[in-house]
Design an enzyme around this catalytic site. Structure first.
Site, PDB file in Angstrom:
ATOM      1  CG  LEU A 100       8.949   1.878   7.627  1.00 54.67           C
ATOM      2  CD1 LEU A 100       9.744   1.795   6.332  1.00 54.67           C
ATOM      3  CD2 LEU A 100       8.698   0.489   8.176  1.00 54.67           C
ATOM      4  CB  THR A 121       8.557   6.171   5.920  1.00 55.28           C
ATOM      5  OG1 THR A 121       9.226   6.097   7.173  1.00 55.28           O
ATOM      6  CG2 THR A 121       9.274   7.126   5.018  1.00 55.28           C
ATOM      7  CG  HIS A 143      -1.813   1.173   1.294  1.00 54.48           C
ATOM      8  ND1 HIS A 143      -2.930   1.283   0.478  1.00 54.48           N
ATOM      9  CD2 HIS A 143      -1.763   2.289   2.052  1.00 54.48           C
ATOM     10  CE1 HIS A 143      -3.516   2.434   0.745  1.00 54.48           C
ATOM     11  NE2 HIS A 143      -2.826   3.061   1.700  1.00 54.48           N
ATOM     12  CG  LEU A 145       7.709   5.402  16.593  1.00 51.65           C
ATOM     13  CD1 LEU A 145       6.276   5.377  17.103  1.00 51.65           C
ATOM     14  CD2 LEU A 145       8.655   5.863  17.688  1.00 51.65           C
ATOM     15  CG  ASN A 198       7.435   9.898  15.461  1.00 52.50           C
ATOM     16  OD1 ASN A 198       7.042  10.216  14.343  1.00 52.50           O
ATOM     17  ND2 ASN A 198       7.634   8.667  15.842  1.00 52.50           N
TER      18      ASN A 198
END
Lengths: 215, 590
Positions: free
Chosen positions: B555, B553, B375, B557, B494
């Site tokens: 990814l 993305t 996806h 974490l 983040n």
């Protein structure tokens, strides 16, 4: 069948019913917390089983009473089972009601589940667990603990009432969801009452004295 | 009932036998003596009567019957015997001791009656004259075949009876002595016999009480010695067997309790025979307390109760699946099989609970990962494809569109590049971490954190977020500086993204005994509780739409988690809705 075995059989059945009810309540509370519609539906459909088990237990009790005319301890046991049976079935119904609220709340994600609900859920769950443990082990101390917990539950419920009142004033648009929450709180409080009844029946079973309405 | 002691069981018959034998002996010997004596006296009396007979016959023939009393007296005195002479009609003619005229008619006396018929007669009677038990003998005096007179001799038996009574007394005294002797002997014998029995009994009682190390004292008699030896040997064997059984039991317990799978054994009445620690923990019950209870009492879970019924009744091994609800749901694979005893009879069932929660989650993770990767890659590719096609269809000739489209294509390509870059670095870190290829060295922590903060400086400034750093410059830790910087900058990335404007992000280091913790704290909206457990999964997004807009993305974490794990540390998150979240990296200090 021998009388002794019938009593054993009845005890097993009552314990199965209590396990069913406990699981149902756990699932219903989890459905509220995680807004899990599927789980809530499972609880609602499981109520039939509880109802039919309640009838089975009651019929067994009546059969033993009619066929064996038990006395003393055995008679107390049958009487206590009849009453607990009733309480357990009511708890099952209340769990179903909670599950219905869970279905409703799952569609209203904007309403946060307040802390009090999970506290109430924990306390009520503990009470039910303890009163059933007391039933299994015939431990009157444990049963007394359950009765003591009931006051805490009542306190949290009235706190919840005030909280909902304030919330409704603050966000009138959420009134349906908030009233749903209040219902859940009331159901939990009622479950705690039934758990207390069961605990008192356990005390009656052990001591042979009716402990209700004592100070 | 009180049991008779062994001593009485054989002492009594022996004793009775002895007494009876003595009694019979006494009676027999005294009566024989008496008979012999009496016979002797009878013969003697008759002989005396016959002696007198001659003289009396002469008197009769010569008709001098008047002399009879005088002769009686003389002869009686000489022979110290009572002599009586009686006429044929029973009248007493003379008596050596009485006045014949005073005596009554003697015809009816048995000895006289016999003599009157011509035979010798005798009898033992109580004499009315003397008042003593007396033996009488009578002899007839016949002339021409007719009995004319009877001569009777008599002797009192008192002395005979006295001597016999004396003999009897002696015999009885002797018998009593013998009886006493026999009793004493029986007692001693019985003691001898029962003492080893008592000691063997003591031994057997000790064994029964479980004291198998007890040794029965040796006995000199062959039989009891052998019995004691046999018992001792039995005890030793039992001891050995018990030890073996205990050891096997312990081994079995150890095996069961160290098993990760839960094991519950139930009997045919659905009572729990055995439950190992794993099973007890799964259901939150006490393993020892559950033994012997009905399954319904021990474990309040209807699924396992139903499965137990199936396992008990189905001849084939049963399989099932259940979920134990709790703080964390456990998914259990159930295997049930009937338990059979030596003869193949069903004695219950054993249920093995295999916790497949992790397995299922990994399966889900992998499935989700493939779906997510496809996806995530598909979105930019679709976008690029669309714009390139538009360009090819003629948009390339319109400069204002062309530049905008190319810019979008560049951005999407960049995004693709990022995703692939992150995936690659993720798999690299994972592989290196697994193989232990990551190069570690001890270095100061602060510079690493500083450069991590710096790397997100531009972005923070753009959003008006301040990043603070609090770290003792002396702290050193064993790490791969490059990787750790990447992990921390991912966290800061983040934190900055989710912080509202004009808020701060705090990076702080705290040191404990064996660990140090790097905390990255933001004051954003917080993360709803249900997302927390899955936050570190690849491509897991709390808010899908928003995340992708921000160019993440998904990814970051996951990469941070793998880096920390490669360092032997842990990563955790704490979050309160409305207040913000803290990500905590905990590293070992050594």
């Amino acid at each position: 069948m021998i009388f002794f075995r019938e009593i054993e059989h009845l005890k097993k059945k009552l314990l199965t019913l209590s396990a069913l009810v406990e699981e149902d309540l756990k699932d219903a509370l989890k459905a509220i917390r995680t807004r899990d519609k599927r789980l809530a539906e499972e609880v609602i459909s499981a109520d039939n089983e509880i109802d039919s088990m309640e009838i089975e237990v009651e019929e067994d009790c009546l059969k033993i009473l009619a066929l064996h005319q038990p006395v003393a301890r055995d008679l107390r046991f049958i009487i206590a089972v009849l009453k607990m049976n009733n309480d357990l079935e009511r708890i099952g119904d209340l769990a179903l009601n909670i599950a219905e609220r869970a279905l409703f709340l799952a569609d209203h994600r904007e309403i946060e589940i307040p802390e009090q609900i999970s506290m109430l859920a924990d306390k009520t769950g503990t009470m039910l667990k303890k009163c059933l443990d007391a039933l299994v082990t015939l431990d009157e101390k444990l049963a007394a603990e359950v009765c003591a917990l009931d006051d805490e539950v009542d306190a949290i419920h009235s706190e919840m009432y005030d909280f909902i009142k304030k919330e409704i004033i603050r966000t009138p648009a959420h009134i349906d969801g908030l009233l749903g929450l209040l219902s859940v709180s009331r159901y939990l409080e009622r479950i705690a009452d039934h758990a207390t009844n069961i605990a008192e029946d356990v005390m009656y079973l052990v001591q042979g004295e009716i402990m209700r309405h004592r100070l | 009932m009180r049991k008779k002691r062994l001593i009485w069981r054989f002492a009594l018959p022996f004793f009775t036998l002895t007494v009876a034998a003595l009694f019979i002996f006494t009676w027999y010997s005294t009566s024989t003596m008496k008979e012999r004596y009496f016979e002797h006296v009878r013969v003697d009396l008759l002989a005396r009567a016959h002696l007198v007979q001659v003289e009396i016959a002469e008197l009769l023939v010569s008709g001098r019957l008047a002399e009879v009393p005088e002769i009686c007296n003389r002869l009686g005195r000489l022979a110290s015997t009572r002599i009586t002479i009686i006429a044929a009609d029973g009248t007493v003619l003379g008596d050596s001791m009485e006045d014949p005229k005073a005596m009554e008619n003697h015809r009816e006396r048995p000895e006289i009656a016999e003599a009157l018929e011509g035979r010798d007669g005798n009898s033992i009677r109580y004499s009315r004259t003397t008042g003593i038990n007396t033996m009488y003998a009578a002899a007839p005096v016949a002339v021409d075949g007719t009995v004319r007179l009877v001569i009777r001799t008599a002797l009192p038996l008192s002395s005979v009876e006295e001597s016999i009574a004396d003999l009897r007394t002696r015999l009885i005294i002797g018998g009593l002595l013998i009886t006493l002797l026999v009793a004493a002997m029986i007692f001693v014998l019985a003691r001898r016999l029962t003492r080893p029995i008592d000691s063997i009994r003591t031994g057997a009682e000790q064994y029964a009480a479980g004291n198998l190390a007890f040794r029965i004292p040796k006995d000199e008699s062959a039989e009891f010695g052998a019995l004691a030896d046999a018992l001792t040997a039995m005890a030793q064997q039992l001891d050995e067997r018990f030890r073996t059984i205990m050891q096997q039991r312990n081994e079995q317990d150890a095996v069961l309790s160290s098993m990760i799978e839960g094991v519950i054994a139930i009997d045919r009445e659905e009572r729990a025979l055995d439950m190992n620690t794993a099973a007890a923990t799964l259901f939150g019950v006490d393993a020892d307390g559950a033994k012997g209870l009905h399954l319904q009492e021990a474990v309040r879970n209807t699924d396992i109760q139903r499965f137990a019924t199936v396992a008990l009744t189905s001849p084939e091994p049963a399989e099932g699946f259940m979920i134990v609800r709790g703080a964390e749901d456990r998914q259990l694979q159930l295997h049930g099989a009937q338990l059979r005893d030596g003869s193949g009879r069903g004695i219950g069932a054993v249920v093995v609970l295999h916790d497949v929660t992790r397995l299922r989650r990994l399966e889900t993770l992998r499935r989700d990962f493939v779906a997510n990767v496809s996806h995530e890659l598909k979105t930019p590719v679709t976008s690029i494809k669309g714009f390139v096609e538009t360009l090819l269809d003629g948009a390339a000739d319109e400069p204002e569109h062309r530049d905008r489209f190319l810019a979008i294509i560049a951005k999407e390509a960049e995004r693709l590049h990022h995703i692939i870059e992150d995936l690659l670095s993720l798999s690299r870190i994972e592989q290196e971490g697994e193989r232990g290829d990551v190069a570690f060295e001890s270095a100061l922590l602060r510079p690493v954190l500083e450069s991590a903060v710096e790397s997100r400086d531009t972005m923070a400034k753009e959003r008006g977020v301040t990043v603070t750093l609090e770290c003792d410059p002396q702290i050193a830790v064993r790490m791969n500086a490059h990787l750790l910087e990447e992990a921390v900058s991912n966290l800061i990335d983040n934190a900055v993204k989710y912080s509202a404007e004009n808020r701060t992000v705090d990076v702080a280091v705290t040191v404990a005994d064996a660990t140090l913790t790097i905390a990255v704290r933001d004051r954003g909206p917080g993360i709803p509780g249900e997302h927390l457990p899955r936050l570190f999964e690849r491509f897991y997004r709390v808010d899908r739409a928003r995340d992708r807009r921000s160019g993440s993305t998904g990814l970051g974490l996951a990469i941070a988690k793998h880096i920390v794990q490669a360092h032997g540390g842990t990563i955790a998150v704490e979050s309160t809705l409305g207040e913000g979240s803290s990500f905590l990296i905990t590293l070992p200090r050594k």
